[in-house]
Write an enzyme that holds these catalytic residues in place. Structure first.
Site, PDB file in Angstrom:
ATOM      1  N   VAL A 249      74.575  -2.889  58.844  1.00 40.11           N
ATOM      2  CA  VAL A 249      74.732  -4.398  59.206  1.00 40.11           C
ATOM      3  C   VAL A 249      74.239  -5.197  58.056  1.00 40.11           C
ATOM      4  O   VAL A 249      75.027  -6.488  58.180  1.00 40.11           O
ATOM      5  CB  VAL A 249      73.831  -4.355  60.468  1.00 40.11           C
ATOM      6  N   GLU A 250      73.482  -4.948  57.330  1.00 39.87           N
ATOM      7  CA  GLU A 250      73.317  -5.721  56.063  1.00 39.87           C
ATOM      8  C   GLU A 250      73.060  -4.905  54.861  1.00 39.87           C
ATOM      9  O   GLU A 250      72.221  -3.813  54.948  1.00 39.87           O
ATOM     10  CB  GLU A 250      71.854  -6.532  56.254  1.00 39.87           C
ATOM     11  N   ASN A 251      73.846  -5.407  53.710  1.00 40.11           N
ATOM     12  CA  ASN A 251      73.474  -4.811  52.529  1.00 40.11           C
ATOM     13  C   ASN A 251      74.008  -5.837  51.266  1.00 40.11           C
ATOM     14  O   ASN A 251      74.900  -6.447  51.487  1.00 40.11           O
ATOM     15  CB  ASN A 251      74.419  -3.599  52.373  1.00 40.11           C
TER      16      ASN A 251
END
Length: 449
Positions: free
Chosen positions: A318-320
């Site tokens: 979902v986030e990187n």
């Protein structure tokens, strides 16, 4: 729970430059690894949050924290990057990347600035935002709570007060009912562990209040999951978990461990790992994210670990992303483009090893307000919020890279990561401390710059 986190994280600030972990030859006997191309229809995305980017924000817990200069607040909020008025252009930037998911949050404080009074202008803004995302060929990924709640909720005691659970669910029901049947991917709470830690330090709270918040978030997510499936059947629902290196058990205990039966996919936020040669992740505690040495291969082990724990569920990154210091080049020359390619390479390795990866979001589309400061720059497009009145979006080197990765369904065959895997990683000590670390097929390259 989280005071122990702060103490332990502070200890890890003993920094190791780990330059030796970035370059050097791989073993000459290394077997060429197997990588998997991303399937057609894979969910490529960009991510942001309403409060961090919108600007002109109404009364909320975070506008109050900023006003009284709570711990960690160094910059005024101002207009942030003015996503509130520039969202059509930002959506177009995302469309040109080729992504098919746009993640943001619909802010409770903007929708309901006073108890029981909804702002029609705010609703019209979010209606148009969702409409434009879909018209650009992207699915909305909507976060219902990205650490921000209305000022009137703060006045009633926030999550100390059981009434907040009912108020939160009432607002969430309104949002879900309004945007149902539009292909939305729903996130209830963003990074519950970080949410709790921020409240602990910003309000601040005692241990009893912390425990009450944990219970409240758990109950509310479970109720929200059922409510969303009733109103928007078939829509995927999750709460994204922040990966926390050696402290990951504490991070997962904030919410994730108690709601695994109420998830449709495992949402993972991965920024930093740690190994015996790299203990710089503790800088996250001080907000000096740009001082952290990234560990791209850690994402491979994290994906495999969560898939082993919940084998029936797909996994979504979902986030990187990667922070720079006010947009300046990193001293080691490691670029945003190289960071992106390296992480995508390890996602492909995980997929080849059987991990069911359904999506990947880059954090973030543009630089934004990083919870008290504009110094950490995470954007594919950089924006100087403090000194550039035009708030111009300037592409970084990773824009073209992300576009080509999406078009080519991954990094090219034979890609060699810039960062060499470190020895004895906390993500999988057995594999990495005893010589079974998966190695890329050739000598590691020296970072550009």
């Amino acid at each position: 729970m989280l005071p122990a986190l702060a103490l332990a994280a502070a200890v890890t600030v003993t920094a190791s430059p780990a330059a030796h972990a970035r370059t050097g030859p791989a073993p000459s006997t290394a077997k060429a690894p197997t990588t998997a191309k991303f399937p057609r229809g894979f969910l490529w995305g960009v991510a942001t949050s309403g409060f961090q980017g919108e600007g002109s924000f109404p009364d909320s817990n975070w506008t109050r924290y900023i006003k009284r200069k709570a711990p960690g607040i160094s910059d005024p909020y101002k207009k942030s990057v003015d996503f509130l008025h520039r969202y059509p252009g930002d959506i177009e930037l995302a469309r040109k990347l080729g992504v098919n998911v746009f993640r943001t949050s619909i802010e409770w404080a903007r929708i309901e600035p006073k108890r029981g009074v909804r702002d029609p202008k705010a609703i019209a803004y979010y209606d148009d935002l969702v409409r434009r995302i879909r018209a650009a060929g992207m699915r909305p990924m909507i976060t219902l709570d990205h650490w921000v709640y209305p000022g009137w909720v703060a006045d009633q005691g926030a999550w100390d007060n059981p009434r907040t659970q009912a108020d939160w669910l009432r607002n969430a029901r309104f949002i879900v009912d309004r945007y149902k049947r539009q292909g939305v991917i729903w996130i209830t709470f963003n990074e519950a562990s970080a949410y709790m830690y921020k409240e602990l330090t910003m309000r601040p709270m005692g241990l009893g209040q912390l425990a009450a918040m944990r219970t409240a978030l758990t109950k509310t997510h479970r109720a929200a999951y059922d409510m969303i499936h009733k109103l928007d059947p078939g829509a995927p629902v999750s709460t994204n978990v922040a990966y926390g290196t050696a402290l990951n058990g504490i991070f997962d205990a904030a919410l994730f461990n108690d709601v695994t039966d109420k998830l449709d996919f495992v949402g993972i936020d991965y920024y930093y790992g740690a190994n015996a040669q790299n203990l710089t992740a503790g800088y996250a505690l001080t907000g000096e994210f740009w001082k952290i040495d990234p560990e791209p291969e850690g994402l491979y082990y994290v994906l495999k670990s969560y898939q082993r724990r919940l084998p029936k569920l797909p996994v979504y990154v979902v986030e990187n992303g990667m922070s720079t210091d006010n947009g300046k080049p990193r001293p080691d020359g490691y670029t945003r483009s190289e960071h992106l390619r390296d992480h995508i390479y390890w996602v492909q390795r995980a997929m080849a090893d059987g991990v069911k990866v359904m999506g990947y979001n880059y954090w973030s589309l543009t630089d934004n307000y990083e919870w008290g400061s504009y110094e950490p720059r995470f954007g594919l497009y950089t924006v100087n919020a403090l000194t550039d009145p035009s708030l111009a979006r300037r592409p970084t080197d990773a824009v073209a890279t992300y576009r080509s990765i999406i078009a080519d369904r991954g990094v090219r065959a034979g890609y060699v990561p810039v960062r060499r895997p470190g020895w004895c990683s906390v993500e999988d000590p057995v594999a990495t401390c005893f010589g079974t670390t998966p190695t890329p097929p050739a000598a590691y390259r020296v970072p550009a710059g």
